[in-house]
Write a protein that holds these residues in place. Structure first.
Motif, PDB file in Angstrom:
ATOM      1  N   ARG A 353       0.832  -1.193   0.000  1.00  0.00           N
ATOM      2  CA  ARG A 353       0.000   0.000   0.000  1.00  0.00           C
ATOM      3  C   ARG A 353       0.874   1.253   0.000  1.00  0.00           C
ATOM      4  NH1 ARG A 353      -3.801  -0.089   4.728  1.00  0.00           N
ATOM      5  NH2 ARG A 353      -5.043  -1.415   3.357  1.00  0.00           N
ATOM      6  N   PHE A 354       1.952   1.187   0.752  1.00  0.00           N
ATOM      7  CA  PHE A 354       2.866   2.340   0.767  1.00  0.00           C
ATOM      8  C   PHE A 354       3.369   2.641  -0.646  1.00  0.00           C
ATOM      9  CE2 PHE A 354       7.174   3.978   0.753  1.00  0.00           C
ATOM     10  CZ  PHE A 354       7.042   5.131   1.518  1.00  0.00           C
ATOM     11  N   PHE A 355       3.853   1.610  -1.321  1.00  0.00           N
ATOM     12  CA  PHE A 355       4.422   1.860  -2.652  1.00  0.00           C
ATOM     13  C   PHE A 355       3.333   2.288  -3.638  1.00  0.00           C
ATOM     14  CE2 PHE A 355       7.725  -0.983  -0.849  1.00  0.00           C
ATOM     15  CZ  PHE A 355       8.766  -0.088  -0.907  1.00  0.00           C
ATOM     16  N   ALA A 356       2.137   1.712  -3.515  1.00  0.00           N
ATOM     17  CA  ALA A 356       1.054   2.103  -4.426  1.00  0.00           C
ATOM     18  C   ALA A 356       0.710   3.578  -4.249  1.00  0.00           C
ATOM     19  CB  ALA A 356      -0.177   1.240  -4.165  1.00  0.00           C
ATOM     20  N   THR A 364       3.765   3.383 -16.427  1.00  0.00           N
ATOM     21  CA  THR A 364       2.539   2.594 -16.366  1.00  0.00           C
ATOM     22  C   THR A 364       2.656   1.390 -15.441  1.00  0.00           C
ATOM     23  OG1 THR A 364       2.081   3.307 -18.605  1.00  0.00           O
ATOM     24  CG2 THR A 364       0.829   1.425 -17.783  1.00  0.00           C
ATOM     25  N   PRO A 365       3.712   0.558 -15.563  1.00  0.00           N
ATOM     26  CA  PRO A 365       3.729  -0.660 -14.739  1.00  0.00           C
ATOM     27  C   PRO A 365       3.701  -0.358 -13.248  1.00  0.00           C
ATOM     28  CG  PRO A 365       5.357  -0.800 -16.496  1.00  0.00           C
ATOM     29  CD  PRO A 365       4.861   0.617 -16.487  1.00  0.00           C
ATOM     30  N   CYS A 366       4.395   0.670 -12.821  1.00  0.00           N
ATOM     31  CA  CYS A 366       4.426   1.000 -11.402  1.00  0.00           C
ATOM     32  C   CYS A 366       3.095   1.602 -10.974  1.00  0.00           C
ATOM     33  CB  CYS A 366       5.580   1.962 -11.134  1.00  0.00           C
ATOM     34  SG  CYS A 366       5.612   2.672  -9.496  1.00  0.00           S
ATOM     35  N   ARG A 367       2.596   2.558 -11.768  1.00  0.00           N
ATOM     36  CA  ARG A 367       1.369   3.262 -11.414  1.00  0.00           C
ATOM     37  C   ARG A 367       0.206   2.287 -11.265  1.00  0.00           C
ATOM     38  NH1 ARG A 367       0.790   6.317 -15.909  1.00  0.00           N
ATOM     39  NH2 ARG A 367      -0.709   4.904 -16.838  1.00  0.00           N
ATOM     40  N   GLU A 368       0.037   1.424 -12.251  1.00  0.00           N
ATOM     41  CA  GLU A 368      -1.108   0.510 -12.239  1.00  0.00           C
ATOM     42  C   GLU A 368      -0.780  -0.768 -11.472  1.00  0.00           C
ATOM     43  OE1 GLU A 368      -3.887   1.605 -13.369  1.00  0.00           O
ATOM     44  OE2 GLU A 368      -3.204   3.341 -14.516  1.00  0.00           O
ATOM     45  N   GLY A 369       0.466  -1.238 -11.619  1.00  0.00           N
ATOM     46  CA  GLY A 369       0.825  -2.521 -11.023  1.00  0.00           C
ATOM     47  C   GLY A 369       0.838  -2.496  -9.507  1.00  0.00           C
ATOM     48  N   THR A 370       1.399  -1.437  -8.914  1.00  0.00           N
ATOM     49  CA  THR A 370       1.460  -1.388  -7.457  1.00  0.00           C
ATOM     50  C   THR A 370       0.062  -1.322  -6.868  1.00  0.00           C
ATOM     51  OG1 THR A 370       1.753   1.013  -7.551  1.00  0.00           O
ATOM     52  CG2 THR A 370       3.749  -0.316  -7.370  1.00  0.00           C
ATOM     53  N   THR A 371      -0.818  -0.583  -7.520  1.00  0.00           N
ATOM     54  CA  THR A 371      -2.190  -0.490  -7.026  1.00  0.00           C
ATOM     55  C   THR A 371      -2.894  -1.835  -7.138  1.00  0.00           C
ATOM     56  OG1 THR A 371      -2.188   1.724  -7.919  1.00  0.00           O
ATOM     57  CG2 THR A 371      -4.296   0.861  -7.203  1.00  0.00           C
ATOM     58  N   LYS A 375      -4.606  -4.090  -4.230  1.00  0.00           N
ATOM     59  CA  LYS A 375      -6.000  -4.522  -4.268  1.00  0.00           C
ATOM     60  C   LYS A 375      -6.119  -6.037  -4.104  1.00  0.00           C
ATOM     61  CE  LYS A 375      -7.878  -0.732  -7.062  1.00  0.00           C
ATOM     62  NZ  LYS A 375      -9.028  -0.291  -6.257  1.00  0.00           N
ATOM     63  N   ILE A 376      -5.206  -6.769  -4.734  1.00  0.00           N
ATOM     64  CA  ILE A 376      -5.275  -8.235  -4.624  1.00  0.00           C
ATOM     65  C   ILE A 376      -5.004  -8.657  -3.184  1.00  0.00           C
ATOM     66  CG2 ILE A 376      -4.262 -10.398  -5.399  1.00  0.00           C
ATOM     67  CD1 ILE A 376      -3.504  -8.909  -8.031  1.00  0.00           C
TER      68      ILE A 376
ATOM     69  N   GLU B 144     -11.161  -6.042 -10.320  1.00  0.00           N
ATOM     70  CA  GLU B 144     -11.546  -5.038  -9.324  1.00  0.00           C
ATOM     71  C   GLU B 144     -12.443  -3.986  -9.980  1.00  0.00           C
ATOM     72  OE1 GLU B 144      -9.839  -6.218  -6.824  1.00  0.00           O
ATOM     73  OE2 GLU B 144      -8.269  -7.260  -7.928  1.00  0.00           O
ATOM     74  N   GLU B 145     -13.001  -3.161  -9.115  1.00  0.00           N
ATOM     75  CA  GLU B 145     -13.752  -2.005  -9.608  1.00  0.00           C
ATOM     76  C   GLU B 145     -12.772  -1.069 -10.302  1.00  0.00           C
ATOM     77  OE1 GLU B 145     -17.004  -1.619  -9.182  1.00  0.00           O
ATOM     78  OE2 GLU B 145     -17.238   0.449  -9.854  1.00  0.00           O
ATOM     79  N   LYS B 146     -13.182  -0.514 -11.424  1.00  0.00           N
ATOM     80  CA  LYS B 146     -12.302   0.440 -12.103  1.00  0.00           C
ATOM     81  C   LYS B 146     -12.356   1.798 -11.413  1.00  0.00           C
ATOM     82  CE  LYS B 146     -12.583  -1.864 -16.574  1.00  0.00           C
ATOM     83  NZ  LYS B 146     -11.356  -1.905 -17.364  1.00  0.00           N
TER      84      LYS B 146
END
Lengths: 484, 835
Positions: A353-356, A364-371, A375-376, B144-146
C-alpha cells in the motif's frame, strides 16, 4: 518513534562514534555545542580541508572509501569524480528526503547534529568546486527543517557559509529546500526535478545521469545526509583511522534504524561489515532482544524495498556484498523486526500500500501494477481471494520487474540467492521495490496466503442433482475468474 | 508507409552521419544519435508507443516501447523513445521478454480504462484499441472495480476531459507546456489516482487546445464540435490546406453524409508539423452557419430578395455594362482559391477592363513591397541558430502556427528573435530582445539598429539587438507585416527597404494575414499588376502584350487600391463596387471612409458566403462556395502552393468564385476560357507566368511535393522609401495601436459555435504610467477621441504597453477603433478622458 539514543562517548563499545557522538548531548545541535562536544571539534575539518586544496580533499575521501549511505552504497569519492571536467556551474544536492519505510537515521542526524551536515557540505563543495549546495529536506520533517535553518543562520553569521569562508577565497551558499512530502523525491533525479520546481518524477538514466546532466542540466553530485556527515570526523582524524573501522570493503560505521519487535528499537551507529544481525537484535547496547516471550519470524534488512530475511539469516554480518549475495540489500539501513505475531500477508499489504500510494504515476507498470498488488492483497485479507490470485500477484510483479526476482535465499526451501537489483520495466526502482516484500512473503509463507484463500472458497456445492445448481455466488465467482 | 496504430509519421531525417545497427537480426543504416524508435519506424519496424510523439521531447512514460538493447554489455530493457542509436547497437523488438512486458503494459493500461469503446469518439481510430489488439495479451485478469471520476469535465470552452479514459501519457500536458507554452493542464495527485486537470478556476484557455484532442492516444480528450457526431469508419477523409490565415497548415478534412465534421492537422514538415490553431481547427463550423448565403439576392427597395442566378447575374452584368471600366472597382479576393483569383483578375482586367482591383483592405502591404523583397520560407526563418528580426503583427494572434514554429526555434533550436513592436505581444517572452517603438517611429528605430549609428550605445537592449543583427550578417531573416492598423503602411515599408539596403543577403517573410492573399496578389488581384508579377507600368511590355493577346485586353494604366476605390466611391465617382468576399465595413481600418465608400457606390455587387455588414448593403448578392466546398490551390505567406480539396457540396446554389466570374464574363460578352474545371484556369495561369511555372497540376499531384511547391521569383525593383515624418505628440495625447485578436467578430469566426464566445471584451489597454495621472483603474470607462471620431471604452492597465501608447483591438463587437482611424494618417493620436 526514536528509541534510546546513545549518550555521547567518543567510543561506542570500543568503536569510535563517527557521526552519532552528539546525539545525546544537550545543545549539541547549536554551533557552540558542535564546537565543544562530540568526538571531534566542530568546524576544524573544513579548516584542514581548505589547507589541503580541493584535489587532496577529493583524494582523501576516495582513499577512505566513504560509501554512500543512501541505499546503493556507491563510494562518494568515485561519484564526485564523475562530474565532467571544466563544466560550470556544478551543484551539490544533499538528499534529506529520507522516507524509505523503517528509515529514520537521517532525521536524527538533521535534528541532533545539523552543523555536522553543514561542515560535510562545505568539504564536499570545496572538493568538487561547487558554489551552491541545495539541502533538500523531506516535507514532513518540520523539526529537522527548523534545526537546519537555525544552524545555517548560525553558520552564516559565523562566516562559515557564504562568501570568503574562513578568510579564504572559497565561497559557497547552502540553500535549505523543504520538500512537499513524496517518497519518490528520495530518488535523486526526481529530487532534482522537484528542486527545479517541477512535479517530482524521476528522469531516465541515461541520458540524465546527475553527475553529467543534473540540476538545471548541469553536473550535480547528489549525496545522502549520512554520507556527508562522515566527512568532518574523517578530516579530523585520518584515512587510516577511518579505514581501521569496519571491514576493508566497507570501512567506517553506519547508522542503522532498528524498529519493530525488539525490546530497544532505535538508531545505532555500528561498524560496517562486522556486526551481525544477531548482535544488533540481541546486544543490550542495541536491540536488547526480540520482544520478550516471542520469536523472530522475519526481518527487513534494508528498508521497505528490500527482500525479507528470516531467522536463518541472523548470523550474517551487515555487509553490503554479503547481504547482496544472499538476495537482499542493506539499502538505507532500516531494519524492521517482525516476530511470530506478524501476519505475513498483512505485512506485505502494508508495504504494498505504501508503494502504491507513493508511486509518482509516471511509468505505467508501477502506477497501475502497485495499485493492483495492493487490491489483490486486500482482497485476500478480506476473505475474497481466489486460488489464482497468488500466481496473479507474482505475475503482476513480474511485469514490473521481469525475470527471476531477488529473494532471500533459503537452502532448506530450495531458494537460490539472486543478487539485487532486478530487471525493471520502470524508470526508477520504486515499482520493483513493491514486488520485494510480496515475493518474499509468498515464497516463504505461502501457507498463510492459502489459508486465507481456501477459507473463503469453501462454498458447499453439491452436484448430485439439478436442484443443487450452482449458486449465484459461485457463478459470479466463476465469471470473475475468466472476466476479460 | 503502412498504416500504423499511431498516425504520426516518422520525422523526416536526412542521414548525414550513418551508423549501422541491428534490429531484429537485420542490419540497418541510420543517423547517429537519432532516437531508436524513429530509426526503427523509418526502416519499417514499428515499435508500439503511447507517450512518444515525434514533434515533442520524449519522456519514456508509458513503457510500451520497451525493447531489448545490447550495446556490448548484454541485452537490457530500455525505452526506445529515449535511447539514441550508437554504432553497433543490437536491438530486439520482438523477444519473448519484450512481448511479455508489452503485454503487461497493455494489461495495466486497460486495468482502469473503461471499456466504453462503443460510445467513445476514439473507438475505431484509437491507438490504445489498436495496440491492445496488436500487442496486448488478449484478455485481462483485472476483476476489481475500475477507477471512477466525473465524466467528462470541460477543461475549456471546446475541450472535454474524461479522466477515466486517460492513460496518463503526458502528451497533452507536454504539448501545453512545451509546444504551446500554455502550461494550463498538469498532473495532479499521485499513484493510480494521478490525473490530468486544470488549475482551479483556470480553464485550458489555449489557442492550441484542439491539438491535445488530436494527439490524445485514447478518447480522454474530445472536442465539442466533433463529440458524438460520427464514427471513424463512417468518415471520409481528404487532405487539404487550412485557409483560416496565410500560414497554410496542411489538414485532413473528415466528412460524413456531406457534412464536414472535423479538421485534423497533417504533419507538413516545412509548415505546421501537425499542429493547428483552434480557429483553424474548428473553423469548419461556419460552413453550416444558419445565415449562410444559399441563393442569389437582388435588392428590391429596402430589402434583398431571392433571385435566380440568371436574374442576379443579368442585374450585375447590366450594372457593369452601364459603367465605364474606370468607374468599376473590385475589392477583395484573398478568400479565393488561386484559380478563382486568376478568373477574377482576368474578368476584371481582361473582360471589364478596370485596374481598380485590390485583394487587400488597407491593412496589408502594397503589392510592390510583397513582390520587391527577397523571400524567405518559414524553415529559413526558423533555422537552428538563426537570428530573426520580427516587425510584424503579434503572431500568436494572427498567425498562430507560425508562432509555434518561432517558439520552437527559440526554445529548442537556439534561434534568437529581435522583436520590434509598439506594445508587448505573445512573442515578447520568447524574444532575445524586445524593443518597443512609438507608433510612427519604427523607421528611426530600424535605422539605429542597422546603420550602426552610435545612438545605440545609450540603450543596452538596443545595442544588444544591434550586435545580434550585425553578428547574423546575411543569415538574418526578417518577418515583416502590419503590427498597427492605426498607422499607414509607410513606416513598415520604410523599415523593410532600410533593412534590405543595409543588410545584403537578408530575406523576408511577409506576414500578411488573410488566407490566400499572397496567391491573390500573384494571380493579379492588385492594382498595376497582371498575373505573375507583370507590372502594367514597369516596362514589361512584352509580358503585358502577351496577356493582352491571351485575354483580349488589359488595362492601359494603373488603377486604384482599396483606399482609392473607397475614396472614389465616397465622392460619387464609382458606378460599380464589386466586393469579392470582402467586408470593408468590418475590415477596413478607417471605418468612416468604408461607410462612405460602400454607401457612395451606385451599385454594389457582393460575392460572399455570409450576410456581412457590407453584404447586406449590396444591390446584388451572389453566394459563393467556401473552404472544403471547392477544388483548387492556395498559396501561403511563403508562396507555397498547395492543393485544396473539395469534400462537400456548397449549400443551396452557392458556387465557386471562378464559376461566378466565368458566368459573369459570359453575360458581359467575354469568355474566360474555362469549361468545366478550375484546373483549366490553373493550367492557363501556370502556362502564362514564370512565377507559377513549376507548380503545374502534375507537379502538385506528385507525392514528393505533398508539402506543396514554393513559387520563386526574382524580387521586383523596389525603391527605398523614406520613413514618415511624425510631429511630436502633444503632451496630452497618446498614440493609438490597433491590433487583432485571434477571436474577434470576423465573418467566419463569429459563426463558429464553439469559438464565437471566445472573443475578448474590448478594452483600451494603457500603461499604468499613463493611467495613474488620470486616476484610472481597470474597468473604468473612458471616452477616447481622435481628430476623426470618438468612442467609449473600458480601461485595462497593462504594463506591456509603453507609456504614451494605447491599444485597442480591431473588429470586436463593441467600441470599434475604426471610428478613430483615418487611413491617410501616419499615426493616430487620441485623447483619453474619464467618463
Amino acid at each position: 518513534m526514536i528509541g534510546a539514543t546513545t549518550p555521547a562517548p567518543t567510543l561506542i563499545d570500543g568503536v569510535p562514534a563517527v557521526v552519532s557522538s552528539r546525539f545525546g548531548v544537550e545543545g549539541g545541535h547549536t554551533i557552540d555545542g558542535y564546537r565543544s562536544t562530540g568526538s571531534y571539534k566542530g568546524y576544524e575539518a573544513i579548516r584542514k580541508a581548505l589547507d589541503m586544496g580541493p584535489s587532496a580533499v577529493a583524494a582523501t575521501v576516495k582513499d577512505a572509501t566513504v560509501l554512500g549511505r543512501g541505499g546503493a552504497g556507491f563510494p562518494a569519492g568515485i561519484k564526485w569524480g564523475f562530474t565532467p571536467a571544466g563544466v560550470w556551474p556544478r551543484y551539490i544536492v544533499v538528499n534529506g528526503d529520507e522516507s524509505e519505510p523503517g528509515t529514520y537515521k537521517d532525521r536524527v542526524l538533521m535534528e541532533r547534529d545539523p552543523h555536522q551536515i553543514i561542515e560535510g557540505c562545505l568539504i564536499a563543495a570545496y572538493a568538487i568546486g561547487a558554489a551552491q549546495v541545495f539541502l533538500y529536506v523531506r516535507g514532513e520533517m518540520a523539526h529537522a527543517q527548523e534545526r537546519i535553518a537555525a544552524a545555517l543562520n548560525e553558520a552564516y553569521a559565523a562566516g562559515l557559509v557564504g562568501r570568503n569562508i574562513l578568510g579564504t577565497n572559497f565561497s559557497v551558499d547552502i540553500v535549505l529546500h523543504w520538500g512537499a512530502g513524496a517518497y519518490i523525491v528520495g530518488e535523486e533525479t526526481a529530487l532534482i526535478e522537484s528542486l527545479e520546481g517541477n512535479r517530482g518524477m524521476p528522469r531516465l538514466k541515461p541520458p540524465f545521469f546527475p553527475a553529467a546532466k543534473g540540476l538545471y542540466l548541469k553536473p550535480t553530485v547528489v549525496n545522502n545526509i549520512e554520507t556527508l556527515s562522515n566527512l568532518p570526523w574523517l578530516f579530523n582524524n585520518s584515512v587510516d583511522a577511518y579505514r581501521a573501522i569496519g571491514t576493508d570493503a566497507s570501512p567506517g560505521t553506519r547508522l542503522v534504524a532498528v524498529s519493530g519487535h525488539v525490546n530497544n528499537p532505535g538508531v545505532f551507529e555500528i561498524p560496517q561489515g562486522t556486526t551481525t544481525f544477531r548482535e544488533l537484535f540481541e546486544s543490550p547496547i542495541y536491540g536488547n532482544g526480540i520482544r520478550t516471550g516471542h520469536q523472530l519470524k522475519m526481518f527487513i534488512p534494508g528498508g521497505g524495498s528490500a527482500p525479507w530475511f528470516f531467522p536463518e539469516h541472523v548470523d550474517l554480518p551487515l555487509e553490503g556484498r554479503v547481504i547482496g549475495g544472499e538476495g537482499s540489500m542493506l539499502g538505507s539501513g532500516a531494519i524492521v523486526v517482525m516476530d511470530e505475531t506478524t501476519d505475513a500477508v498483512r505485512a506485505a499489504l502494508r508495504l504494498a500500500r505504501f508503494f502504491a500510494r507513493e508511486s509518482c504515476g509516471k511509468c505505467t507498470p508501477c502506477r497501475e501494477g502497485t495499485t493492483w498488488q495492493e487490491k489483490i492483497l486486500q482482497r485476500i485479507l478480506d476473505g475474497h481471494g481466489r486460488p489464482s490470485d497468488i500466481d496473479l500477484l507474482l505475475d503482476v510483479g513480474d511485469n514490473i520487474s521481469p525475470g527471476p526476482y531477488p529473494v532471500a535465499s533459503d537452502a532448506a526451501k530450495g531458494l537460490d540467492a539472486i543478487p539485487y537489483p532486478p530487471k525493471q520495466t520502470t524508470i526508477c526502482p520504486l515499482g520493483p521495490s513493491s514486488v520485494a516484500p510480496i515475493t518474499s512473503a509468498i515464497r516463504r509463507f505461502r501457507d498463510e496466503f492459502d489459508a486465507k484463500i481456501v477459507k473463503r472458497n469453501l462454498i458447499p456445492v453439491s452436484v448430485e442433482s439439478f436442484e443443487d445448481a450452482p449458486t449465484l455466488a459461485e457463478s459470479t465467482d466463476h465469471g470473475a475468474d475468466t472476466h476479460v | 508507409m503502412e498504416q500504423t496504430p499511431m498516425s504520426e509519421k516518422p520525422l523526416p531525417t536526412v542521414v548525414t552521419e550513418p551508423v549501422n545497427i541491428t534490429v531484429d537480426g537485420e542490419e540497418i543504416t541510420v543517423q547517429n544519435g537519432e532516437l531508436l524508435i524513429e530509426a526503427c519506424h523509418r526502416n519499417g519496424t514499428y515499435i508500439p508507443r503511447f507517450c512518444y510523439h515525434p514533434r515533442m521531447n520524449p519522456v519514456g512514460m508509458c513503457r510500451m516501447c520497451l525493447v531489448e538493447i545490447d550495446t556490448g554489455r548484454g541485452p537490457a530493457l530500455q525505452p526506445s523513445c529515449m535511447i539514441e542509436v550508437t554504432p553497433g547497437m543490437v536491438v530486439d523488438t520482438k523477444s519473448d521478454l519484450v512481448s511479455k512486458v508489452q503485454d503487461g503494459v497493455i494489461e495495466y493500461l486497460l486495468a482502469n480504462h473503461p471499456l466504453d469503446c462503443p460510445v467513445c469518439d476514439k473507438g475505431g481510430e484509437c491507438p490504445l484499441q489498436d495496440q491492445a489488439y496488436s500487442h496486448g495479451p488478449g484478455e485481462s485478469r483485472w476483476v476489481e472495480e475500475k477507477r471512477h471520476y466525473a465524466k467528462p469535465i470541460p477543461i475549456s470552452e471546446t475541450v472535454y476531459l474524461d479522466r477515466e479514459r486517460c492513460i496518463l501519457c503526458d502528451r497533452c500536458t507536454r504539448f501545453a507546456k512545451e509546444v504551446a507554452g500554455d502550461p494550463l493542464i498538469h498532473f495532479i495527485d499521485r499513484g493510480a489516482n494521478t490525473q490530468v486537470n486544470t488549475f482551479p478556476d483556470e480553464p485550458f484557455a489555449s489557442y492550441f487546445s484542439g491539438n491535445t484532442v488530436q494527439i490524445c492516444p485514447v478518447g480522454a480528450l474530445t472536442a465539442k464540435p466533433y463529440r458524438f457526431k460520427a464514427r471513424p469508419w463512417d468518415l471520409q477523409t481528404v487532405e487539404s490546406t487550412c485557409t483560416g490565415c496565410s500560414v497554410g497548415c496542411r489538414i485532413e478534412i473528415d466528412s460524413s453524409r456531406n457534412h464536414v465534421l472535423r479538421y485534423n492537422g497533417v504533419d507538413s514538415d516545412p509548415v505546421n508539423w501537425s499542429w493547428l490553431c483552434d480557429k483553424g481547427r474548428f473553423g469548419f463550423e461556419s460552413l453550416e452557419a444558419a445565415d449562410r448565403l444559399r441563393e442569389p439576392l437582388v435588392r428590391s427597395g429596402e430589402t434583398l430578395e431571392p433571385a435566380s442566378w440568371a436574374a442576379a447575374l443579368a442585374t450585375a452584368a447590366e450594372a457593369i455594362n452601364a459603367a465605364s471600366p474606370g468607374s468599376i472597382g473590385v475589392i477583395g479576393g484573398s478568400r479565393l482559391t488561386n484559380e478563382s483569383a486568376y478568373a477574377w483578375a482576368k474578368l476584371a482586367k481582361g473582360v471589364i477592363g478596370t485596374d481598380n482591383v485590390d485583394a487587400q483592405l488597407g491593412d496589408g502591404l502594397p503589392a510592390d513591397v510583397v513582390f520587391g523583397l527577397p523571400q524567405a520560407t518559414i524553415d529559413e526563418v526558423c533555422k537552428p541558430g538563426g537570428t530573426i528580426l520580427y516587425l510584424g503583427p503579434d503572431p500568436k494572434e494572427e498567425l498562430p502556427v507560425l508562432y509555434l514554429r518561432l517558439k520552437h526555434a527559440v526554445d529548442e533550436d537556439g534561434a534568437r528573435i529581435i522583436e520590434l513592436a509598439p506594445a508587448g505581444t505573445g512573442l515578447t517572452r520568447h524574444s532575445a530582445v524586445s524593443l518597443n517603438y512609438r507608433p510612427g517611429e519604427l523607421g528611426q528605430l530600424v535605422d539605429s539598429l542597422v546603420s550602426g549609428s552610435n545612438s545605440t550605445g545609450e540603450n543596452a537592449a538596443l545595442s544588444t539587438a544591434a550586435k545580434l543583427i550585425a553578428a547574423a550578417g546575411d543569415s538574418l531573416t526578417v518577418v515583416i507585416g502590419r503590427a498597427n492598423l492605426a498607422e499607414n503602411a509607410q513606416s513598415v515599408v520604410a523599415a523593410a527597404t532600410a533593412i534590405r539596403d543595409a543588410v545584403p543577403g537578408v530575406k523576408f517573410l511577409v506576414a500578411l494575414r488573410r488566407g490566400n492573399v499572397r496567391g491573390a496578389l500573384e494571380a493579379g488581384l492588385a492594382p498595376g499588376y497582371l498575373p505573375g508579377r507583370v507590372s502594367l507600368t514597369g516596362g514589361q511590355d512584352d509580358q503585358v502584350a502577351a496577356f493582352k493577346s491571351l485575354w483580349g485586353n488589359v488595362p492601359a494604366k494603373q488603377g486604384l487600391d482599396t483606399k482609392g476605390i473607397l475614396w472614389a466611391a465616397a465622392e460619387g465617382k464609382l458606378d460599380v463596387l464589386i466586393l469579392l468576399g470582402a467586408d470593408p465595413l468590418s475590415d477596413f481600418p478607417d471605418r468612416s471612409l468604408a461607410r462612405r465608400g460602400v454607401a457612395g457606390a451606385r451599385t454594389v455587387i457582393a460575392i460572399d458566403r455570409f450576410p456581412t455588414a457590407s453584404v447586406v448593403q449590396a444591390d446584388v448578392v451572389l453566394p459563393a462556395a467556401g473552404h472544403s466546398e471547392e477544388q483548387g490551390t492556395t498559396t501561403n505567406l511563403e508562396g507555397r502552393v498547395t492543393v485544396l480539396n473539395q469534400k462537400v457540396t456548397p449549400p443551396g446554389t452557392a458556387r465557386p468564385d471562378w464559376m461566378i466570374a466565368a458566368e459573369l464574363a459570359w453575360k458581359l460578352g467575354g469568355d474566360l476560357g474555362v469549361d468545366t474545371e478550375s484546373s483549366e484556369l490553373w493550367a492557363e495561369l501556370v502556362a502564362s507566368t514564370e512565377t507559377f511555372a513549376g507548380a503545374g497540376v502534375d507537379a502538385l499531384a506528385d507525392t514528393a511535393n505533398a508539402d506543396g511547391i514554393v513559387i520563386t521569383a526574382e524580387p521586383r525593383p523596389l525603391a527605398t522609401v523614406e520613413a514618415p515624418h511624425v510631429s511630436p505628440t502633444s503632451a496630452y495625447s497618446l498614440r493609438l495601436v490597433v491590433n487583432r485578436k485571434l477571436y474577434d467578430a470576423g465573418a467566419s469566426i463569429s459563426r463558429c459555435d464553439s469559438s464565437s464566445a471566445l472573443a475578448p471584451a474590448q478594452a483600451l489597454r494603457l500603461s499604468p504610467a499613463d493611467a495613474s495621472p488620470l486616476g484610472l483603474k481597470d474597468l473604468d470607462r473612458v471616452s477616447v477621441t481622435s481628430p476623426n471620431g470618438s468612442l467609449s471604452a473600458r480601461v485595462a492597465l497593462d504594463s506591456s504597453v509603453p507609456k504614451g501608447t494605447a491599444v485597442l483591438v480591431h473588429n470586436l463587437a463593441e467600441a470599434d477603433p475604426g471610428a478613430l482611424v483615418a487611413s491617410d494618417d501616419a499615426v493616430c493620436e487620441i485623447r483619453v478622458e474619464v467618463g
